[in-house]
Design an enzyme around this catalytic site. Structure first.
Site: not given
Length: 427
Positions: A23, A27, A313
């Site tokens: 993640s 980004r 998750d």
């Protein structure tokens, strides 16, 4: 099909240095590409999803230097929106963390870019994001099925008032947030419905701030972003370890420790998935927190009944850890499992039953009762990295387990099984 059989593991003990967070990696790469100045990213994750992002940035003319082990990347910022002088098609595999943010960022200015991916990517919804971008002036066409990739982006996003549905994926909001500062006008984003996976929005806001942009967050219901801004490189940025990847090792420690320590994340981590350790503690494991580590020691595990919306998750790991807990475990508010790499609710229920568990699969919950003895099974992984890693935990019993297509872990953790073996003592 390739398979890997894990023999029963008697004990796990040791330290795992976590690969970088998926993640955070994707980004940070996109923001570094959009920023003024050069950014050096360290502990970058080397995985399929990150490679798809890097390939896309390269095709868009972004210059970067990647170290031989692909964990250090020096990105020369573009100083604004990414543009392509010619028509371009970008293939993004099954990388949601590349598809969603790029779909928004490439709507700045004027482009003619097609985003496509693997067959599963074409089943993962993007309609809520497209609707919001269109409200801000973007011109977007669906090339196959409405509300799903592939999409053609023709630019045109200028900001203004946009409304986005927050109930399916927080990545839609992440994509809008990261794009909005570069739009010519201010953007006010209003959230329809309940916002899922809020901690992932915190990751986005943290990274934007690192790159010099502040967002006004009104209780996660409205976000106000000033337009005509520029991202500024922080110079160097260390990518945290992947907290979702940590979950398998921490759970292993809870089930068959010894003590397993993961480094690269800690009590001040920006990732919401570190809260997974709280769930293990609630189940009866012993958890210790440091600034740069979390460790977990075996305890007598009891079932839990919890809302898992904040850690979707990592919550998958609790579903397999439940096989080692006394009683029936219920994981609630996990509808968004259904729109991930595969329909994870269906996949998890199907494979847990193979090892003998009694499973109730609801629209947005799963209930797991362990068997007296786990059964030998071949576990289908549905081309989903987390299914493969979750079911490796079955070997922490006196029953071997066979994982089909083990290489699917390459999406986030290519050497997962080697790392697990390193801390394992076989029965």
């Amino acid at each position: 099909m390739e398979s890997l059989t894990l023999q029963p593991i008697a004990r796990v003990d040791g330290t795992i240095n976590l690969p970088g967070s998926k993640s955070v990696s994707n980004r940070a790469l996109l923001l570094a590409a959009l920023a003024n100045g050069t950014t050096v990213l360290t502990n970058l994750l080397d995985s399929d999803d990150v490679r798809h992002m890097l390939n896309a940035l390269k095709a868009l003319g972004v210059q970067f230097m990647l170290s031989d082990d692909r964990t250090r990347c020096e990105v020369v910022g573009n100083g604004g929106a990414l543009k392509s002088a010619t028509e371009l098609e970008l293939f993004l595999g099954n990388a949601g963390t590349a598809m969603r943010p790029l779909a928004a960022a490439l709507c700045l200015g004027s482009n003619d870019i097609v985003l496509t991916g693997e067959p599963r990517m074409k089943e993962r919804p993007i309609g809520h994001l497209v609707d919001a971008l269109r409200q801000g002036g973007a011109q977007i066409d669906y090339l196959e099925q409405k509300n799903y990739p592939p999409v053609r982006l023709r630019g045109g996003f200028t900001g203004g008032n946009v409304e986005v549905d927050g109930s399916v994926s927080s990545q839609f909001l992440t994509a809008l947030l990261m794009t909005a500062p570069l739009a010519p006008q201010d953007t006010v984003i209003s959230i329809k419905g309940d916002l899922v996976s809020k901690p992932y929005i915190d990751i986005t806001l943290h990274l934007m701030k690192t790159f010099g942009v502040e967002v006004e967050n009104q209780a996660y219901q409205r976000f106000v972003v000033r337009g005509a801004q520029q991202y500024q490189s922080p110079g160097n940025y260390l990518v945290e370890g992947d907290a979702s990847s940590a979950s398998y090792f921490l759970a292993a420690g809870a089930i068959k420790g010894g003590t397993v320590k993961v480094t690269g994340i800690g009590r001040n981590s920006v990732q919401g998935d570190i809260r997974f350790a709280d769930v293990l503690e609630k189940m009866g494991a012993v958890v210790t927190w440091g600034d740069d580590f979390i460790s977990c020691t075996q305890g007598e595990l009891n079932a839990v009944d919890m809302d898992m919306n904040h850690i979707p998750d990592a919550a998958m790991t609790i579903a397999t850890a439940a096989l080692f807990a006394k009683g029936t475990t219920t994981l609630r508010n996990i509808y968004n499992w259904r729109v991930k790499e595969t329909d994870r609710l269906f996949a998890m229920a199907t494979e847990l039953r193979k090892v003998g568990a009694q499973v109730e699969e609801g629209e947005d919950y799963i209930r797991v009762t362990p068997p007296a003895k786990l059964q030998v099974a071949e576990i289908g992984t549905y081309n989903d990295h987390r299914m493969a890693m979750c079911f490796s935990l079955v070997a922490l019993s006196d029953t071997p387990v066979t994982i089909l297509d083990p290489k699917c872990t390459a999406k986030t953790f290519p050497d997962y099984f080697e790392q697990l073996a390193r801390i394992s003592t076989l029965a």
